[in-house]
Design an enzyme around this catalytic site. Structure first.
Site, short mmCIF file in Angstrom:
data_model
loop_
_atom_site.label_atom_id
_atom_site.label_comp_id
_atom_site.label_asym_id
_atom_site.label_seq_id
_atom_site.Cartn_x
_atom_site.Cartn_y
_atom_site.Cartn_z
N HIS A 27 2.41 2.22 -3.27
CA HIS A 27 1.24 3.19 -3.82
C HIS A 27 2.17 4.49 -3.43
O HIS A 27 1.44 5.61 -3.74
CB HIS A 27 0.25 3.02 -2.99
CG HIS A 27 -0.71 1.71 -3.18
ND1 HIS A 27 -1.86 1.66 -2.86
CD2 HIS A 27 -0.29 0.81 -4.07
CE1 HIS A 27 -2.22 0.54 -3.27
NE2 HIS A 27 -1.36 -0.07 -3.76
N ASP A 36 0.80 -1.11 -0.09
CA ASP A 36 -0.08 -0.16 -0.07
C ASP A 36 0.90 1.19 0.42
O ASP A 36 1.97 1.32 -0.50
CB ASP A 36 -0.82 -0.04 1.25
CG ASP A 36 -2.45 0.87 0.94
OD1 ASP A 36 -2.46 1.92 0.52
OD2 ASP A 36 -3.28 0.11 1.06
#
Length: 428
Positions: free
Chosen positions: A273, A246
């Protein structure tokens, strides 16, 4: 010139404002490489069975300023609570494994290791709660065993989280490390891997240093953020490698308080991310410096994300010497993170400076909410491939003397030939 994009003619005045903001946007402490603790209060080797009791007792009995030293192989433990001034020192040949036992982490609701109507049913593996000083040192490893089968289950923590995404509901899985209402916490050299959920989550922390650490979690492990400073100030993350499933780093500021004076300097992000601010911003984020960052293969690069359900003021954020390679969405400054959101918490981003930022193709998105709430951005020596596409809406844009490429209506630019050469340099 588009009515949604104004390139201010007072170029040098606003460039000077950008440089002033950069000088202020950072951790206010004088941060140097941490030195190891002066003394060792307990030197432990693995017992070959669950070491939770031995480890917790050693931490509790250790005097402030000293360290509990782990060496000699693999330790297995359930949740541990750190003490003020005490350091957990994990030597190069040692690994501390978190038990994959939901009952060990359960907060009393019986939901840890299950999908439920709400989350937060699990204690973290290691917690710093209302502590001052101390931290985690050493060249060893902390392994959250996110991919191991949970005791009494046919799936792992990660599989549970993925199933919650497809079936609905909230996965109840433990964070690896939680730092809550703490001061002057230091991590140095340690490797964190295979976290079931967030690797390091912070809430109301004043003073934290992460120096030379490695975070390594598979790219498909859901919600495994690297380091999340939330409602925190005077934080430095430096000389570190972060690969996760993430956000590599996500700065947050929900109703628990603002985040400010944060330095993220000379780091390398692998999969993940990217470098994020948001999406919870209602208390405001300010005085952020991101310098010397290389991003390789992240889905996003530099991202500020929020919407009217959780927005707030983000200001004095400076990105300098940034290299992005194979990044799908290199720049995303978006006030409509959830396009269906409802509310009156308006996201406002201003005094955002990008200087010496390089990358390849992909979407370059800067989107203010409306003409009454525009983004304030200054770009100087920002260069991407000719195939990159600008998507700009409701932005007050200033360009520095070195310009940008590819060209953007109303802004000066220069050819992109220098960008690939400069981005070949690793700032890590």
């Amino acid at each position: 010139m588009s009515d949604r994009l104004r390139c201010w003619t007072l170029l040098f005045l606003f460039a000077a404002i950008g440089f002033c903001a950069a000088a202020q946007a950072k951790d206010r402490r004088t941060v140097a490489e941490p030195v190891r603790p002066n003394g060792v209060c307990a030197r432990l080797v693995p017992s070959g069975k669950d070491d939770t009791g031995r480890l917790q007792t050693a931490i509790v009995q250790c005097p402030p300023g000293a360290a509990v030293y782990l060496t000699g192989g693999s330790f297995l433990s359930g949740p541990l609570e750190m003490k003020s001034g005490v350091t957990l020192w994990i030597e190069r040949d040692a690994t501390l494994f978190a038990v994959a036992e939901p009952n060990a982490y359960d907060k009393g609701s019986g939901t840890c290791g299950r999908i439920a109507g709400k989350g937060d049913g699990c204690r973290p593996f290691i917690s710093f709660s209302k502590t001052r000083g101390g931290g985690i040192y050493g060249q060893g490893r902390i392994d959250g065993q996110g991919g191991a089968l949970m005791v009494g289950s046919s799936e792992s923590w990660w599989q549970l989280a993925r199933r919650a995404q497809t079936e609905g509901g909230y996965q109840n899985v433990p964070r690896l490390i939680q730092i809550d209402h703490a001061q002057e916490i230091t991590f140095h050299g340690i490797t964190l891997r295979n976290s079931p959920n967030f690797n390091v989550a912070m809430n109301r922390v004043q003073g934290a240093t992460f120096w030379g650490i490695t975070i390594d979690t598979p790219g498909d492990a859901r919600n495994t953020d690297g380091i999340d400073p939330g409602a925190s100030e005077d934080v430095t993350i430096t000389h570190s490698i972060i690969r996760t499933g993430d956000d590599n780093v996500a700065i947050k500021a929900g109703s628990n308080g603002p985040s400010r004076h944060i330095s993220i300097i000379d780091n390398y992000f692998g999969w993940g991310h990217g470098m994020s601010i948001g999406s919870e911003l209602s208390s405001g984020v300010s005085d952020i410096l991101v310098r010397g960052l290389t991003l390789d293969g992240t889905t996003s690069g530099l991202r500020i994300k929020s919407d009217v359900s959780r927005g707030g003021l983000v200001e004095q954020v400076t990105y300098e010497d940034i290299c992005m390679r194979g990044v799908r969405s290199p720049i995303t400054f978006d006030t409509r993170y959830d396009p269906h959101a409802r509310g009156d918490s308006v996201p406002i981003y201003r005094q955002i400076v990008l200087r010496h930022v390089y990358g390849g193709d992909g979407a370059l998105v800067m989107r203010g909410l409306d003409q009454q709430h525009v983004l304030g951005v200054m770009l100087d020596d920002v260069r991407f491939a000719a195939t990159a596409s600008w998507q700009v809406e409701n932005v007050d844009l200033t360009t520095g003397r070195s310009g940008i490429s590819p060209p953007l209506e109303g802004a000066t630019w220069t050819p992109a030939s220098q960008a690939s050469t400069r981005c070949a340099k690793s700032f890590h």
